[in-house]
Design an enzyme around this catalytic site. Structure first.
Site, mmCIF file in Angstrom:
data_model
loop_
_atom_site.group_PDB
_atom_site.id
_atom_site.type_symbol
_atom_site.label_atom_id
_atom_site.label_comp_id
_atom_site.label_asym_id
_atom_site.label_seq_id
_atom_site.Cartn_x
_atom_site.Cartn_y
_atom_site.Cartn_z
ATOM 1 N N ASP A 1 -0.411 -12.468 2.287
ATOM 2 C CA ASP A 1 -1.117 -11.475 3.091
ATOM 3 C C ASP A 1 -1.366 -12.137 4.444
ATOM 4 O OD1 ASP A 1 -2.492 -9.399 4.094
ATOM 5 O OD2 ASP A 1 -4.066 -9.354 2.580
ATOM 6 N N HIS B 1 -10.709 -14.403 3.087
ATOM 7 C CA HIS B 1 -11.932 -13.701 2.695
ATOM 8 C C HIS B 1 -12.953 -14.689 2.130
ATOM 9 C CE1 HIS B 1 -9.515 -9.707 2.145
ATOM 10 N NE2 HIS B 1 -9.391 -10.229 3.346
ATOM 11 N N ASP C 1 -11.020 -11.915 10.241
ATOM 12 C CA ASP C 1 -9.926 -12.042 9.281
ATOM 13 C C ASP C 1 -8.606 -12.203 10.039
ATOM 14 O OD1 ASP C 1 -8.844 -11.899 6.744
ATOM 15 O OD2 ASP C 1 -8.889 -9.711 6.633
ATOM 16 N N GLU D 1 -8.428 -13.887 -1.846
ATOM 17 C CA GLU D 1 -7.767 -14.181 -0.567
ATOM 18 C C GLU D 1 -8.482 -15.328 0.136
ATOM 19 O OE1 GLU D 1 -6.581 -10.992 2.165
ATOM 20 O OE2 GLU D 1 -7.244 -12.275 3.811
ATOM 21 N N HIS E 1 0.900 -1.153 0.000
ATOM 22 C CA HIS E 1 0.000 0.000 0.000
ATOM 23 C C HIS E 1 0.942 1.207 0.000
ATOM 24 C CE1 HIS E 1 -2.397 -2.973 2.329
ATOM 25 N NE2 HIS E 1 -3.458 -2.389 1.811
ATOM 26 N N ASP F 1 -4.105 -13.797 -2.587
ATOM 27 C CA ASP F 1 -3.567 -13.434 -1.283
ATOM 28 C C ASP F 1 -3.562 -14.705 -0.449
ATOM 29 O OD1 ASP F 1 -2.985 -10.853 -1.882
ATOM 30 O OD2 ASP F 1 -4.289 -9.956 -0.369
ATOM 31 N N ASP G 1 2.232 1.997 3.385
ATOM 32 C CA ASP G 1 3.188 1.059 4.015
ATOM 33 C C ASP G 1 4.606 1.488 3.686
ATOM 34 O OD1 ASP G 1 0.905 -0.540 4.357
ATOM 35 O OD2 ASP G 1 1.358 -1.715 2.564
ATOM 36 N N ASP H 1 -5.801 -13.681 9.021
ATOM 37 C CA ASP H 1 -4.597 -13.561 8.176
ATOM 38 C C ASP H 1 -3.431 -14.418 8.672
ATOM 39 O OD1 ASP H 1 -5.895 -11.812 6.489
ATOM 40 O OD2 ASP H 1 -4.831 -10.024 7.166
ATOM 41 N N GLU I 1 -10.381 -7.305 -4.881
ATOM 42 C CA GLU I 1 -10.180 -8.372 -3.893
ATOM 43 C C GLU I 1 -11.445 -8.502 -3.051
ATOM 44 O OE1 GLU I 1 -6.549 -8.035 -1.559
ATOM 45 O OE2 GLU I 1 -7.592 -8.931 0.134
HETATM 46 C C1 XLS Z 1 -7.641 -6.718 4.179
HETATM 47 C C2 XLS Z 1 -7.062 -6.946 2.865
HETATM 48 C C3 XLS Z 1 -5.952 -5.989 2.462
HETATM 49 C C4 XLS Z 1 -5.726 -6.032 0.978
HETATM 50 C C5 XLS Z 1 -4.925 -4.894 0.458
HETATM 51 O O1 XLS Z 1 -8.430 -7.514 4.656
HETATM 52 O O2 XLS Z 1 -6.651 -8.273 2.815
HETATM 53 O O3 XLS Z 1 -4.794 -6.229 3.173
HETATM 54 O O4 XLS Z 1 -5.137 -7.219 0.569
HETATM 55 O O5 XLS Z 1 -5.515 -3.683 0.684
HETATM 56 CA CA CA Z 2 -5.670 -9.317 1.177
HETATM 57 CA CA CA Z 3 -7.323 -10.409 5.039
#
Ligand code: XLS
Ligand code: CA
Ligand code: CA
EC number: 5.3.1.5
Length: 439
Positions: free
Chosen positions: A337, A269, A305, A266, A99, A294, A102, A307, A230
């Site tokens: 991710d 998600h 989420d 992802e 991003h 992702d 970041d 991750d 996404e």
């Molecule tokens: C958040 C998303 C984010 C995207 C990029 O849940 O996964 O990290 O991948 O903005």
């Molecule tokens: Ca993501």
């Molecule tokens: Ca995520």
């Protein structure tokens, strides 16, 4: 400066190695089907989790030091670049995703923020030339600052829309500058909490307007890659507009955006939308919209989420099965991710967690290839639909049968149960186990 001086380049040592700082399955330069494993898998580091995520959650502060030895924001942004490139090189990761914020945070004004971002992207570009590391995709963080409290492209405020457009314009320029072949729109706060205060129709029209402008501008500055949406069903808003792949496809087609956009799927998600990871990938694939991934996993007992780094080999196998069926990655790749758990707080944990994720995908890739080579699953599916290859099935597909013809056929044929066969789910699941555990 070396940040991880007690960790050398991670070597492939094979499945019998007990060295936790080695790859057991990922052999980056091994040639498979005429291509290096690293080029099949196209792993990417996520700048936000890896370089910035310090374990902060809503119950407590960070546990992991991600200051990279610098308290000044500009010096820290540069140190992050050095550390990121060291991590990528040591883990044989060829790509990164970012991003805008970041890479470099917000300063007083947008002009100053942009100027500082330029300094960091100049620095990254030089590092790329030195090391060969590439950008997989970029995106804009249009969800963090309070101005985005009601969304960015879907904010009720036209000023916020304009600010978002300006930020995305700059993020696209940064992506092109760093050679990225992907640009992601993840929903951020593009969704709603209650319809009592929301004009959903206008918000979606505006989201599409913003995306159209991004495509027009991106193409005008030489961005030839893929735009991605996404999907995510919830979090941060109660109802995210990009709920899942099927919803996003409907949106893209309504607004004529389907030629420029593909999906960035992802895993976590997908499960939040109550789909499997494979389901989302398959929906994207059969609609010609598979783009990038992702790579992570959620926790089936938690509704948010998480991750996590992906370690479930059944899931990575079925993911890579879909990727192979889609013809492999073109502009996309596997972006981790993912973040180490808050309690996994030492510098080594960055390496252990990436090794876990990378090896799970290397193993999944090998298993998926074997599953396809083995052929039992594909043959079963093929046979299951054999009634569409001749007779009435072929006529239907060829458009030669209408309701009247089908009624005549059904009346003559009588009851159809005799032409049904078992779905054999359990047998097929045991074939997957058989292939996986004889690797
Ligand atoms: C958040 C998303 C984010 C995207 C990029 O849940 O996964 O990290 O991948 O903005
Ligand atoms: Ca993501
Ligand atoms: Ca995520």
């Amino acid at each position: 400066m070396e940040f991880f001086n007690n960790i050398g380049k991670i070597q492939y040592k094979g499945k019998d190695s007990t060295d936790p700082l080695s790859f057991k399955y990922y052999n980056p330069d091994e040639i498979i089907d005429g291509k290096k494993m690293r080029d099949h898998l196209k792993f990417a580091l996520s700048w936000w989790h890896t370089m910035g995520g310090d374990g902060t959650d809503m119950f407590g502060c960070g546990t992991t030091d991600k200051t990279w030895g610098q308290s000044d924001p500009a010096a820290r942004a540069k140190a992050k670049v050095d550390a990121a490139f060291e991590i990528m090189q040591k883990l044989s990761i060829d790509y990164f995703c970012f991003h805008d914020r970041d890479l470099s945070p917000e300063y007083g004004s947008l002009a100053e923020t942009n100027a500082q971002l330029d300094i960091v992207t100049d620095y990254i570009k030089a590092k790329q030339a030195e090391t060969g590391a590439k950008c997989l995709w970029g995106t804009a963080k249009c969800f963090d600052h309070p101005r985005f409290m009601h969304g960015a492209g879907t904010s009720p405020s036209a000023d916020v829309f304009a600010f978002s457009a300006a930020q995305i314009k700059k993020a696209l320029e940064a992506t092109v500058k760093l050679g990225g072949n992907g640009y992601v729109f993840w929903g951020g706060r593009e969704g709603y909490e209650t319809l009592l205060n929301t004009n959903m129709g206008l918000e979606l029209d505006n989201m599409a307007r913003l995306m159209k402008m991004a495509v027009e501008y991106g193409r005008s500055i030489g961005f030839n890659g893929d735009f991605y949406i996404e999907p995510k069903p919830k979090e941060p808003t109660k109802h995210q507009y990009d709920f899942d792949t099927a919803t996003v496809l409907g949106f893209l087609r309504k607004y004529g955006l389907e030629k420029d956009f593909k999906m960035n799927i992802e895993a976590n998600h997908a499960t939040l939308a109550q789909h499997t990871f494979q389901h989302e990938l398959c929906v994207a694939r059969i609609n010609g919209a598979f783009g990038s991934i992702d790579a992570n996993q959620g926790d089936m007992l938690l509704g948010w989420d998480t991750d996590q780094f992906p370690t479930n080999v059944y899931d990575t196998t079925m993911c890579m099965y879909e990727v192979i069926k889609a013809g492999g990655f073109t502009n996309g790749g596997l972006n981790f991710d993912a973040k180490a758990r808050r309690g996994s707080f030492t510098p080594e944990d960055i390496f252990y967690s990436y090794i876990a994720g990378i090896d799970a995908f290397a193993l999944g890739f090998k298993a998926a290839r074997k599953l396809i080579e083995d052929g039992r699953i594909d043959k079963f599916i093929d046979d299951r639909y054999s009634s569409w290859k001749s007779g009435i099935g072929a006529d239907i597909i060829a458009g030669k049968a209408d309701f009247a013809a089908l009624e005549k056929y059904a009346l003559e044929k009588g009851e159809v149960t005799g032409s049904l066969s078992s779905g054999r789910q359990e047998m097929l699941e045991s074939i997957v186990n058989n292939v996986l555990f004889s690797l």
